[in-house]
Design a protein around this motif. Structure first.
Motif, PDB file in Angstrom:
ATOM      1  N   ALA A 829     -73.915 -21.559 -41.795  1.00  0.00           N
ATOM      2  CA  ALA A 829     -73.583 -22.065 -40.466  1.00  0.00           C
ATOM      3  C   ALA A 829     -74.620 -23.081 -39.999  1.00  0.00           C
ATOM      4  N   ARG A 830     -75.875 -22.796 -40.292  1.00  0.00           N
ATOM      5  CA  ARG A 830     -76.935 -23.706 -39.861  1.00  0.00           C
ATOM      6  C   ARG A 830     -76.830 -25.060 -40.564  1.00  0.00           C
ATOM      7  N   VAL A 831     -76.572 -25.029 -41.866  1.00  0.00           N
ATOM      8  CA  VAL A 831     -76.450 -26.281 -42.623  1.00  0.00           C
ATOM      9  C   VAL A 831     -75.290 -27.120 -42.084  1.00  0.00           C
ATOM     10  N   ILE A 832     -74.138 -26.484 -41.877  1.00  0.00           N
ATOM     11  CA  ILE A 832     -72.971 -27.225 -41.390  1.00  0.00           C
ATOM     12  C   ILE A 832     -73.220 -27.738 -39.982  1.00  0.00           C
ATOM     13  N   GLY A 833     -73.738 -26.856 -39.108  1.00  0.00           N
ATOM     14  CA  GLY A 833     -73.962 -27.243 -37.718  1.00  0.00           C
ATOM     15  C   GLY A 833     -74.957 -28.382 -37.582  1.00  0.00           C
ATOM     16  N   GLU A 834     -76.042 -28.323 -38.334  1.00  0.00           N
ATOM     17  CA  GLU A 834     -77.037 -29.394 -38.261  1.00  0.00           C
ATOM     18  C   GLU A 834     -76.464 -30.710 -38.784  1.00  0.00           C
ATOM     19  N   SER A 835     -75.632 -30.639 -39.799  1.00  0.00           N
ATOM     20  CA  SER A 835     -75.017 -31.857 -40.331  1.00  0.00           C
ATOM     21  C   SER A 835     -74.110 -32.513 -39.295  1.00  0.00           C
ATOM     22  N   VAL A 836     -73.302 -31.714 -38.613  1.00  0.00           N
ATOM     23  CA  VAL A 836     -72.416 -32.258 -37.579  1.00  0.00           C
ATOM     24  C   VAL A 836     -73.231 -32.845 -36.430  1.00  0.00           C
ATOM     25  N   MET A 837     -74.228 -32.122 -35.994  1.00  0.00           N
ATOM     26  CA  MET A 837     -75.080 -32.608 -34.904  1.00  0.00           C
ATOM     27  C   MET A 837     -75.724 -33.943 -35.279  1.00  0.00           C
ATOM     28  N   ARG A 838     -76.234 -34.046 -36.497  1.00  0.00           N
ATOM     29  CA  ARG A 838     -76.875 -35.282 -36.929  1.00  0.00           C
ATOM     30  C   ARG A 838     -75.876 -36.433 -36.976  1.00  0.00           C
ATOM     31  N   ARG A 839     -74.682 -36.173 -37.462  1.00  0.00           N
ATOM     32  CA  ARG A 839     -73.664 -37.229 -37.555  1.00  0.00           C
ATOM     33  C   ARG A 839     -73.272 -37.735 -36.169  1.00  0.00           C
ATOM     34  N   TYR A 840     -73.093 -36.828 -35.227  1.00  0.00           N
ATOM     35  CA  TYR A 840     -72.742 -37.250 -33.869  1.00  0.00           C
ATOM     36  C   TYR A 840     -73.868 -38.086 -33.252  1.00  0.00           C
ATOM     37  N   ARG A 841     -75.095 -37.667 -33.445  1.00  0.00           N
ATOM     38  CA  ARG A 841     -76.217 -38.422 -32.886  1.00  0.00           C
ATOM     39  C   ARG A 841     -76.295 -39.822 -33.491  1.00  0.00           C
ATOM     40  N   GLU A 842     -76.062 -39.901 -34.813  1.00  0.00           N
ATOM     41  CA  GLU A 842     -76.173 -41.196 -35.488  1.00  0.00           C
ATOM     42  C   GLU A 842     -75.004 -42.115 -35.143  1.00  0.00           C
ATOM     43  N   SER A 843     -73.788 -41.570 -35.060  1.00  0.00           N
ATOM     44  CA  SER A 843     -72.618 -42.416 -34.855  1.00  0.00           C
ATOM     45  C   SER A 843     -72.323 -42.691 -33.400  1.00  0.00           C
ATOM     46  N   LEU A 844     -72.610 -41.736 -32.499  1.00  0.00           N
ATOM     47  CA  LEU A 844     -72.251 -41.877 -31.087  1.00  0.00           C
ATOM     48  C   LEU A 844     -73.464 -42.015 -30.170  1.00  0.00           C
ATOM     49  N   GLY A 845     -74.614 -41.699 -30.690  1.00  0.00           N
ATOM     50  CA  GLY A 845     -75.816 -41.767 -29.863  1.00  0.00           C
ATOM     51  C   GLY A 845     -76.164 -40.407 -29.293  1.00  0.00           C
ATOM     52  N   PRO A 846     -77.441 -40.150 -28.999  1.00  0.00           N
ATOM     53  CA  PRO A 846     -77.872 -38.825 -28.533  1.00  0.00           C
ATOM     54  C   PRO A 846     -77.349 -38.451 -27.149  1.00  0.00           C
ATOM     55  N   ALA A 847     -76.904 -39.459 -26.353  1.00  0.00           N
ATOM     56  CA  ALA A 847     -76.429 -39.160 -25.005  1.00  0.00           C
ATOM     57  C   ALA A 847     -74.929 -38.888 -24.946  1.00  0.00           C
ATOM     58  N   HIS A 848     -74.243 -38.984 -26.073  1.00  0.00           N
ATOM     59  CA  HIS A 848     -72.807 -38.709 -26.083  1.00  0.00           C
ATOM     60  C   HIS A 848     -72.589 -37.204 -25.900  1.00  0.00           C
ATOM     61  N   PRO A 849     -71.560 -36.820 -25.119  1.00  0.00           N
ATOM     62  CA  PRO A 849     -71.322 -35.386 -24.897  1.00  0.00           C
ATOM     63  C   PRO A 849     -71.200 -34.570 -26.178  1.00  0.00           C
ATOM     64  N   TYR A 850     -70.636 -35.179 -27.252  1.00  0.00           N
ATOM     65  CA  TYR A 850     -70.488 -34.419 -28.487  1.00  0.00           C
ATOM     66  C   TYR A 850     -71.841 -34.181 -29.161  1.00  0.00           C
ATOM     67  N   ALA A 851     -72.722 -35.154 -29.094  1.00  0.00           N
ATOM     68  CA  ALA A 851     -74.067 -34.957 -29.636  1.00  0.00           C
ATOM     69  C   ALA A 851     -74.812 -33.889 -28.837  1.00  0.00           C
ATOM     70  N   ILE A 852     -74.622 -33.918 -27.524  1.00  0.00           N
ATOM     71  CA  ILE A 852     -75.277 -32.914 -26.671  1.00  0.00           C
ATOM     72  C   ILE A 852     -74.675 -31.527 -26.935  1.00  0.00           C
ATOM     73  N   GLY A 853     -73.353 -31.474 -26.960  1.00  0.00           N
ATOM     74  CA  GLY A 853     -72.679 -30.187 -27.133  1.00  0.00           C
ATOM     75  C   GLY A 853     -73.022 -29.516 -28.455  1.00  0.00           C
ATOM     76  N   THR A 854     -73.035 -30.278 -29.540  1.00  0.00           N
ATOM     77  CA  THR A 854     -73.381 -29.667 -30.829  1.00  0.00           C
ATOM     78  C   THR A 854     -74.863 -29.305 -30.886  1.00  0.00           C
ATOM     79  N   SER A 855     -75.693 -29.960 -30.080  1.00  0.00           N
ATOM     80  CA  SER A 855     -77.096 -29.542 -29.963  1.00  0.00           C
ATOM     81  C   SER A 855     -77.187 -28.184 -29.274  1.00  0.00           C
TER      82      SER A 855
END
Length: 995
Positions: A829-855
């Motif tokens: 779960a940690r590996v998958i979750g961290e991968s999704v969080m990183r992708r959202y931050r890289e593609s949408l930026g750290p201030a995007h709700p999805y990057a925040i939510g997955t954090s």
């Protein structure tokens, strides 16, 4: 010469060695099975005369085998080598006649055999049924039958070679001149036998023209007796492969409706289960792009044989087997079968000149067979290039000899049937592979150039021309069950296609291309939204480039492009669609200008494809540029403005610009209602999109009302099985889930999933995300273990079909990581979750709700792993960021506040926890209502905080009311109710939305 021989076998149980040519393996297998059933031991010995070996020595070696020797006689047995009938007569008289007690034979051919073959006293098995063949076999060997074979026993084991498999489709005619490849064919067979169930996939690879298809076809014929189902598919295009797989449904007598997706689903399930047949063979011919079709390769107990030029199949769980050029011995043998007048030395020189490439050997030897030209003259032409038409080549990296070889072939065609060259050149303005040349014959005479009118309108000339192309192996005929009676289909190898096209005179190129464009436009069904027409669009798309349709300024051709792009958006072929729309835009802008209505239509198709592919940033950029030009000249309520605004709103939702997206969506719906009323499909689309915008800002009740209206309207206007209607069912169920109405959501989504599978197929992106949504509904409703398993399976398929970076794949991965955290493998779960969080931050930026939510989800992971301090710190950061992004009263912000209050409670900061949980419960009640699960979780958390402050009476009251509400809303045994009753700290998981 004295031969050391074994004594003749005694009566009773015998050991029998079966000697056979590889071409006749099916006969050997059936004979061996029959003898084994009667209690005898069987040894198989493939007959293979190696270069430099005499027939006599080979027969003497055969006599070293144990027991009696049964020879399976055919013209193939005597052709191996090759050796003349004189050679054979001498050997048979020398070896077999003197050892007649060791030899017996059966004959399976009506062809003339060497005269001395009579020494075998062969039993004739050809042209009779299985029962009579078995009686003759046993009689020839002097074997008494052990009993009567029952019908059930007859159906087991290898099939009688003259009986085809029960299901047989698309297999090309057997090449009676097939030569060599014995080791390769044996390796393929043993590879399939060794492979574990579900992994019997073998890919034949090699350069164009090397004979991959011929090897695959020969494998089919040699081993067909071991299969109940043999299905051959041209797999150069994804759409074509899906079409042919769907056509297998009626052949298997599967109970399906007419919908394309339902048939495809049924076929995949039947093959996977091995019902009604577990012994099946699927051949995917010409699958040169694994990325396009690898996810369509079925699993199950059967075998999959692939031909391809692409080594990348090795990365898709397929065993790679190279098909090399012929050995020189194979080349000589093949040429002498193709052109019997040539001596071995001439065949050798020809093979040397053509580099032992089977395709060129076949075509060249074919016309040399009835030509007066000598091999020396031909080779001289190859070396000098004189007296041949220039400009033809096989490929840039092939030697000049191949270029000249094709010139000679075309000259031969021109001399015999000139019209065949015109037909050939017409074919190459379709794409290589399957060419629906019959579409050209549907064109009215006025749309044909004078040079082609006679050919197209005269059936005799047309037939003679196509027959000549088939005769010289330039093309082969194909038949598809779905094709109309007049849809003649020719198959042209990719190398042949390139060679001929390069040689078309410049003066004729536009003429032939225009004819093919007209034929393609006429074949357009004009209904890209109708899934029943997708197989036709799959065929049309593959020809757009070759016929220069993308660059055409003809209105019919441009409409064809727009319809094909709409089909590709609907069917999930986004990557190819974006490539095509880019090429078309470049050409149309030069020809028509940026502001031409057709160009704007094309831009809208580009927007749809970008949005479907998940590239919201590019869609927003293109949409804003186009809108800026429209605003300068169009009314805000203009149809083009509304259509562009709708696309921009969808892109903005993906980028997290929810308020602007909502304003645009509202504007679009108002405009469409004024222009077309409430029941127009465009108005319903706008209504759907406004509901999505409302959902993103947390206004779930308003979203649900619009979702319901849209669903009812689409059912009425479009019908219950339209893709957009099924999408509305998906959206309606999703919003029900956001409102905590889990059982209702499950009920709606179950029906939606079944409909998507039937209509679109199991691997359509919309079906996959619908399946994931159903799993989420079930998970929220309390069926967590099954739902988690389903979520994992759907995630794997989404990664395969869309890629691991697609927005829908990321949604599924984010949710699956949460489920694994709570009920599975914490490390995974940690590996998958961290991968999704990183992708959202890289593609949408750290201030995007999805990057925040997955954090926030990651913070819960840290808490579960015992890293409470880091978890609390990250949750505090996320609360501030989400408040800034969507406001303090958005359900996402409230969910994070709930998690932070629990984190403070666990850190014994009960006063700060109580203040936050009390405030969060109050605001959540105002936003979501008193019975929403998030509100009740906040109240449970508040009760825990009160208890931490020793305010027991208040805590008991708050907890009692929350428990009663949970039991009334979700049920007394729901996981949330049980957890609250056991005083387990609640939490909230962030779930990205499908926008």
């Amino acid at each position: 010469m004295t031969v050391a021989r074994k004594p003749a076998p005694a009566a009773g149980r015998q050991t029998i060695t079966i000697s056979f040519a590889g071409f006749n393996r099916a006969w050997a297998a059936w004979i061996g099975d029959r003898l084994t059933r009667h209690g005898h031991e069987v040894v198989f010995q493939r007959w293979d005369l190696l270069p430099g070996t005499t027939i006599e020595s080979a027969l003497e070696d055969l006599m070293l085998a144990e027991g009696r020797i049964l020879v399976v006689l055919s013209d193939w047995y005597f052709q191996l080598g090759p050796r003349t009938h004189l050679d054979w007569n001498r050997a048979l008289r020398t070896v077999v006649a003197e050892n007649s007690d060791r030899f017996a034979a059966v004959s399976i051919t009506a062809e003339a055999l060497p005269t001395a073959a009579t020494v075998f006293r062969a039993a004739e098995l050809w042209g009779i049924g299985a029962e009579e063949a078995e009686r003759r076999l046993l009689r020839r060997l002097g074997i008494q039958p052990t009993g009567v074979t029952t019908p059930e026993e007859s159906r087991t084991g290898p099939r009688f070679p003259d009986d085809d498999p029960m299901v047989w489709g698309g297999v090309p005619r057997r090449n009676i001149r097939f030569t060599g490849r014995e080791t390769l064919l044996s390796d393929i067979y043993h590879q399939f036998q060794r492979a574990p169930r579900g992994a019997a996939v073998c890919t034949l690879f090699g350069l164009s023209g090397v004979g991959k298809t011929q090897v695959a076809a020969e494998y089919v014929y040699r081993f067909r007796s071991e299969y109940d189902v043999v299905w051959w598919v041209s797999a150069d295009q994804r759409g074509t492969l899906r079409q042919r797989l769907a056509e297998l449904a009626p052949a298997l007598d599967l109970a399906t409706g007419p919908e394309y997706g339902e048939r495809l689903r049924a076929v995949n399930d039947a093959l996977r289960r091995g019902e009604p047949h577990s012994h099946w063979l699927l051949v995917l011919d010409g699958a040169d792009d694994p990325q396009l079709v690898a996810d369509l390769v079925p699993t199950g107990p059967g075998h999959v044989l692939i031909t391809s030029q692409n080594l990348a199949w090795g990365e898709h769980n397929s065993e790679l087997m190279e098909v090399p050029v012929y050995t020189r011995e194979e080349s000589v043998a093949f040429v002498r079968r193709r052109a019997r007048r040539l001596a071995p030395e001439e065949a050798d020189r020809l093979a040397e000149a053509l580099g032992d490439l089977p395709l060129l050997l076949d075509q060249t030897a074919g016309w040399l067979s009835d030509s007066v030209m000598s091999v020396d003259e031909y080779v001289e032409l190859l070396d000098s290039g004189s007296d041949v038409e220039v400009g033809l080549k096989v490929a840039a990296d092939f030697p000049m000899t191949f270029q000249t070889a094709w010139s000679i072939l075309l000259n031969r065609l021109r001399e015999t049937v000139p019209e065949s060259v015109d037909l050939l050149r017409l074919c190459v303005f379709f794409a290589p592979g399957s060419i629906p040349i019959g579409w050209v014959r549907r064109l009215p005479t006025r749309e044909l150039p004078e040079s082609l009118t006679g050919l197209v309108n005269d059936p005799l000339r047309w037939t003679e021309a196509s027959n000549k192309l088939v005769q010289y192996s330039v093309v082969r005929r194909e038949t598809h069950e779905s094709a109309a009676d007049d849809s003649e289909i020719l198959h042209m190898h990719r190398m042949v296609h390139q060679t001929v096209r390069d040689g078309v005179p410049e003066a004729n190129r536009e003429e032939f291309s225009r004819v093919v464009r007209s034929a393609l436009a006429k074949a357009d069904p004009g209904q890209p939204d109708d899934s029943r027409q997708w197989q036709r669009y799959a065929e049309l798309v593959k020809h757009l480039r070759s016929a220069s349709v993308l660059e055409s300024t003809d209105p019919d051709a441009q409409q064809l492009v727009l319809n094909c792009l709409a089909y590709m958006t609907n069917s999930g072929e986004h990557g190819t669609g974006l490539e095509l729309v880019g090429r078309a835009l470049t050409a149309w802008r030069v020809a028509l200008g940026d502001d031409h209505p057709r160009v704007r239509d094309l831009v809208n198709q580009q927007l749809s494809l970008l949005l479907a592919a998940g590239d919201d940033a590019e869609a927003a950029r293109i949409g804003r540029e186009s809108m800026a030009r429209l605003d300068a000249e169009n009314d805000p309520q203009d149809l083009e403005v509304l259509r562009m605004a709708d696309g921009i709103a969808a892109a903005l939702r993906g980028l997290g610009e929810y308020e602007e997206a909502l304003a645009l969506s509202d504007q679009v719906l108002t405009g469409y209602r004024e222009l077309f009323g409430d029941r127009d499909p465009r108005t319903l689309n706008a209504m759907n999109n406004l509901a999505v915008s409302l959902r993103t800002i947390g206004r779930y009740e308003e979203s649900l009302r619009l979702d319901r209206q849209t669903l009812d309207g689409r059912r009425e206007v479009l019908g219950p099985r339209h893709r957009f209607t099924m999408l509305s069912e998906f959206n309606y169920a999703w919003t029900l889930r956001m409102l905590g109405r889990y059982d209702e959501a499950v009920s709606v989504q179950e029906r939606s999933v079944q409909a998507n599978r039937r209509v679109l197929g199991r691997d359509h992106p919309q079906t996959l995300i619908a399946e994931h949504s159903l799993a989420m509904c079930q998970y929220r409703a309390g069926d967590r273990l099954k739902a988690k398993t389903d979520m994992g399976g759907t995630l794997e398929r989404l990664e395969r079909v869309l890629g691991d970076g697609h927005p829908w794949t990321l949604i599924a991965a984010a949710n699956y990581a949460c489920a694994e955290r709570e009920h599975g493998d914490l490390d995974r779960a940690r590996v998958i979750g961290e991968s999704v969080m990183r992708r959202y931050r890289e593609s949408l930026g750290p201030a995007h709700p999805y990057a925040i939510g997955t954090s926030v989800n990651h913070a819960l992971m840290l808490r579960a792993a015992g890293e409470r301090h880091d978890a609390t710190r990250l949750t505090e950061e996320c609360l501030r960021a989400m408040t800034a992004a969507v406001g303090s009263d958005h359900p996402w912000t409230l969910g994070i506040a709930l998690n932070l209050s629990v984190a403070r409670n666990l850190s014994d900061d009960h006063e700060a926890a109580e203040q936050l949980s009390r405030d969060t419960a109050r605001r959540a009640t105002a936003v979501l209502g008193p019975h929403h699960p998030l509100v009740l979780s906040c109240r449970v958390a508040h009760a825990s905080d009160l208890r931490g402050l020793r305010r027991q009476q208040e805590a008991d009251k708050e907890e009692g009311e929350a428990l009663a509400a949970l039991a009334a809303t979700l049920g007394s045994q729901h996981v949330h109710t049980v957890s609250a009753r056991s005083r387990t700290h609640p939490h909230w998981d962030f779930e990205p939305l499908a926008s």
